[in-house]
Design an enzyme around this catalytic site. Structure first.
Site, PDB file in Angstrom:
ATOM      1  N   GLY A  18     113.538  16.704 122.572  1.00 16.08           N
ATOM      2  CA  GLY A  18     112.208  16.529 123.135  1.00 16.08           C
ATOM      3  C   GLY A  18     112.064  15.196 123.842  1.00 16.08           C
ATOM      4  N   ILE A  62     120.583  33.036 116.675  1.00 17.16           N
ATOM      5  CA  ILE A  62     120.268  34.414 117.053  1.00 17.16           C
ATOM      6  C   ILE A  62     118.893  34.501 117.709  1.00 17.16           C
ATOM      7  CG2 ILE A  62     119.741  36.717 116.121  1.00 17.16           C
ATOM      8  CD1 ILE A  62     121.956  36.223 114.044  1.00 17.16           C
ATOM      9  N   LYS A 112     134.029  11.882 118.319  1.00 18.27           N
ATOM     10  CA  LYS A 112     134.698  13.180 118.409  1.00 18.27           C
ATOM     11  C   LYS A 112     133.917  14.124 119.317  1.00 18.27           C
ATOM     12  CE  LYS A 112     137.907  13.686 116.396  1.00 18.27           C
ATOM     13  NZ  LYS A 112     139.296  13.270 116.738  1.00 18.27           N
ATOM     14  N   PRO A 148     132.778  19.070 118.665  1.00 18.21           N
ATOM     15  CA  PRO A 148     131.535  19.838 118.508  1.00 18.21           C
ATOM     16  C   PRO A 148     130.851  20.120 119.845  1.00 18.21           C
ATOM     17  CG  PRO A 148     131.635  18.088 116.867  1.00 18.21           C
ATOM     18  CD  PRO A 148     132.756  17.845 117.828  1.00 18.21           C
ATOM     19  N   GLY A 208      96.407  16.392 105.350  1.00 25.00           N
ATOM     20  CA  GLY A 208      97.088  17.387 104.533  1.00 25.00           C
ATOM     21  C   GLY A 208      96.156  18.517 104.133  1.00 25.00           C
ATOM     22  N   CYS A 239      91.420  12.518 108.603  1.00 31.13           N
ATOM     23  CA  CYS A 239      91.087  13.907 108.296  1.00 31.13           C
ATOM     24  C   CYS A 239      90.987  14.127 106.782  1.00 31.13           C
ATOM     25  CB  CYS A 239      92.095  14.840 108.964  1.00 31.13           C
ATOM     26  SG  CYS A 239      91.584  16.576 108.997  1.00 31.13           S
ATOM     27  N   GLU A 269      87.926  22.817  98.264  1.00 31.43           N
ATOM     28  CA  GLU A 269      89.306  23.213  98.534  1.00 31.43           C
ATOM     29  C   GLU A 269      90.172  22.953  97.301  1.00 31.43           C
ATOM     30  OE1 GLU A 269      92.986  22.259 101.660  1.00 31.43           O
ATOM     31  OE2 GLU A 269      91.217  20.966 101.641  1.00 31.43           O
ATOM     32  N   ARG A 297      88.986  22.637 108.324  1.00 26.06           N
ATOM     33  CA  ARG A 297      88.054  23.659 107.849  1.00 26.06           C
ATOM     34  C   ARG A 297      86.979  23.029 106.960  1.00 26.06           C
ATOM     35  NH1 ARG A 297      90.411  28.496 108.907  1.00 26.06           N
ATOM     36  NH2 ARG A 297      92.695  28.551 108.881  1.00 26.06           N
ATOM     37  N   HIS A 331      91.585  13.296 114.574  1.00 23.32           N
ATOM     38  CA  HIS A 331      92.972  12.823 114.625  1.00 23.32           C
ATOM     39  C   HIS A 331      93.170  11.949 115.865  1.00 23.32           C
ATOM     40  CE1 HIS A 331      94.820  15.403 111.445  1.00 23.32           C
ATOM     41  NE2 HIS A 331      93.755  16.153 111.702  1.00 23.32           N
ATOM     42  N   GLU A 346      95.303   9.785 116.509  1.00 23.76           N
ATOM     43  CA  GLU A 346      96.717   9.565 116.856  1.00 23.76           C
ATOM     44  C   GLU A 346      97.194  10.479 117.968  1.00 23.76           C
ATOM     45  OE1 GLU A 346      96.590  12.363 113.254  1.00 23.76           O
ATOM     46  OE2 GLU A 346      95.602  10.499 113.867  1.00 23.76           O
TER      47      GLU A 346
END
Length: 552
Positions: free
Chosen positions: A19, A163, A202, A205, A372, A399, A423, A480, A525, A527
């Site tokens: 990324g 896959i 190496k 790979p 969290g 949060c 919660e 929530r 948030h 950040e």
């Protein structure tokens, strides 16, 4: 000018920093004045990462916008939660990414299957080729049509040979054939491990990874080799020989003091010149843009001094769970000329080994209580918030961390010892944190939280206002549960400050503890909007408070 496409694949192992390489390619194109957009393809069958555990997948990034994904007429899903790599893209390119730029296997298969159910493919046998691959290509072109970039960079998640990634690699093979030469480029990011036992890098790979790619009909134009050091020329030549590319098409991606230095390192090796040549673009680097980025990088490299932030959390086993928080702290630190050292504290250890962990919190210069979900480790995190309140330790709750700060305050300052979140304890007699009203009737968990950017009404005279210096700001949310406004008056009577709400005043968006100590909790948030050239205002104020506290 028609959009040019750069596809980025990864080999050998995941977690190489593909990324960051893709974002660096975007930055290099921005150095030349080109408009850039980015796509991330994720092969998992989840529609989006919103229901994934951060320990398994890393952080869930949240966009400014919420996208109404309509895979077939009559079916709609809200998407704002996307892969963590989009945070890297936004931080490097300083643009807001759109949720539709994250393509998952779940979205692709859901689209094809629902279209089959409503009769769009009547009489046809639905297969991976051409229907799944066709949907993948359609989604890529859809992004190009919507944002009309000069260069669209498409990162394929996972590792060549997986896959689940095969349909995407096949779609890219077809896509490259369908476009004339000079319209696409393929960059392969791979690992070159160093074996200390023999003192050698190496390449085997990488050789196997490229053979795997070639076996799928894809020939890389460029190889970027990830290693803990710069590649010597003989290693580059060996990789080029086995990759069927010129040696000048092999680039080194070594360990760096800061990830933001990577575009500079790749630019100095000639990646921008080589890539523009492949794509038939003008190679007119704008020194002003290059120098601006270099000056940003210099702030990170030259920062002196250190502050230590304790970060109690539920997902500390994998630091990618908090990647945007880590970067926001680094942005603020670099802007203030200090390095930020993070001490991750497993929330359960705060409960099970409080005597061992308390010294870590005590010796830290500040506490950041992390986001969290769920009850595991919660009591330990509440005790960390209590420690900050009772010892006037600079504190920022994000949060869930802000909700736990409120619970700690209501228990130990307002005297409601059984205060809790519904919660955590649905039967608590004092539900000081509760479900948002609109959440109570929902049954689906995917894409149903309060998501995306919302206006925040900031109260003048608060620490939040000191940070933003605006009465209305926009920040991104993902929750929530919220601080229960029914307990607002009790909290304020005991010294809590409500520093922001939504525009209606019904949702509390941030809280502060009255007094000289810097203790703030935000439901949003911040950040996600922090940039290396423009740190999040609240993170900046937090690190500023931490440095002042350390000096005193």
């Amino acid at each position: 000018m028609p959009t040019k496409f750069v596809f980025v694949t990864g080999g050998v192992v995941s977690g190489l920093g593909k990324g960051a390489v893709a974002a660096s390619i975007g930055k290099i194109m921005q150095f030349r004045g080109y408009k850039v957009d980015m796509i991330k393809i994720d092969p998992y069958l989840n529609v989006d990462p919103g229901t994934l555990n951060p320990i398994e997948h890393g952080e869930v990034f949240v966009c400014e916008d919420v996208w109404e994904f309509e895979p077939a007429p009559g079916y709609k899903f809200r998407i704002a939660e996307i892969d963590q790599d989009f945070g890297t893209y936004e931080r490097f390119l300083d643009i807001n990414m759109h949720p539709s730029n994250n393509i998952t296997s779940g979205q692709v298969y859901l689209s094809v299957i629902l279209k089959e159910r409503i009769g769009e493919y009547l009489g046809k046998t639905i297969q991976v080729i051409p229907h799944i691959t066709g949907e993948i290509k359609r989604r890529i072109r859809q992004v190009a049509e919507r944002s009309k970039p000069d260069v669209l960079i498409v990162e394929i998640g996972g590792t060549v040979g997986d896959i689940e990634a095969m349909p995407f690699l096949e779609a890219i093979r077809q896509f490259r054939l369908e476009n004339p030469p000079g319209h696409t480029a393929l960059v392969h990011v791979t690992l070159v491990p160093y074996l200390s036992s023999i003192g050698q890098l190496k390449t085997k790979p990488t050789q196997h990874s490229i053979k795997e790619l070639q076996s799928m009909g894809l020939q890389p134009d460029i190889v970027i080799a990830r290693a803990d050091r710069e590649l010597p020329e003989d290693v580059k030549e060996k990789i080029a020989l086995y990759s069927n590319i010129p040696w000048e098409a092999v680039f080194s991606d070594p360990d760096l003091e800061t990830v933001y230095k990577l575009p500079i390192i790749l630019e100095k090796q000639g990646l921008g010149t080589y890539l523009t040549k492949i794509l038939g673009l003008e190679n007119n680097i704008q020194l002003q843009e290059y120098d601006k980025w270099q000056s940003i990088v210099e702030k990170f490299v030259s920062a002196k001094g250190e502050v230590v932030i304790a970060m109690p959390g539920k997902y500390t086993m994998i630091q990618d769970s908090y990647i945007s928080i880590n970067e926001a702290l680094s942005h603020a630190g670099a802007h203030l000329g200090v390095k930020v050292k993070r001490i991750f504290i497993e929330a359960e250890d705060l409960e099970e080994k409080p005597e061992k962990v308390e010294s870590l919190i005590e010796n830290a210069d500040g506490i950041l209580l992390t986001p969290g979900f769920g009850k595991r480790g919660v009591e330990g995190m509440i005790q960390a918030a209590r420690y900050a309140i009772e010892n006037s330790k600079p504190f920022l709750g994000i949060c869930f961390g802000a909700q736990l700060l409120f619970i700690a305050f209501m228990r130990y300052k307002a005297g409601l010892r059984e205060a809790n979140s519904t919660e955590i304890d649905p039967n608590t007699p004092h539900p000081v944190v509760d479900l948002l009203p609109e959440q109570k009737s929902l049954q689906w968990f995917g894409g149903t939280m309060r998501l995306g950017a919302h206006p925040v009404k900031v109260i003048p005279g608060t620490r939040l206002y000191e940070a933003y210096k605006q009465e209305v700001i926009y920040e991104r949310f993902r929750h929530r549960y919220h601080i229960n406004t029914k307990y607002r008056e009790i909290a304020e009577n005991h010294g809590l400050v409500i520093s922001s709400t939504d525009l209606s005043g019904n949702i509390i968006n941030s809280i502060e503890v009255k007094g000289d100590s810097w203790i703030v909790g935000v439901q949003f948030h911040p950040e996600f909007k922090s940039r290396p050239n423009r740190p999040s205002p609240i993170y900046l104020e937090f690190i500023k408070a931490v440095t002042l506290e350390k000096k005193n």
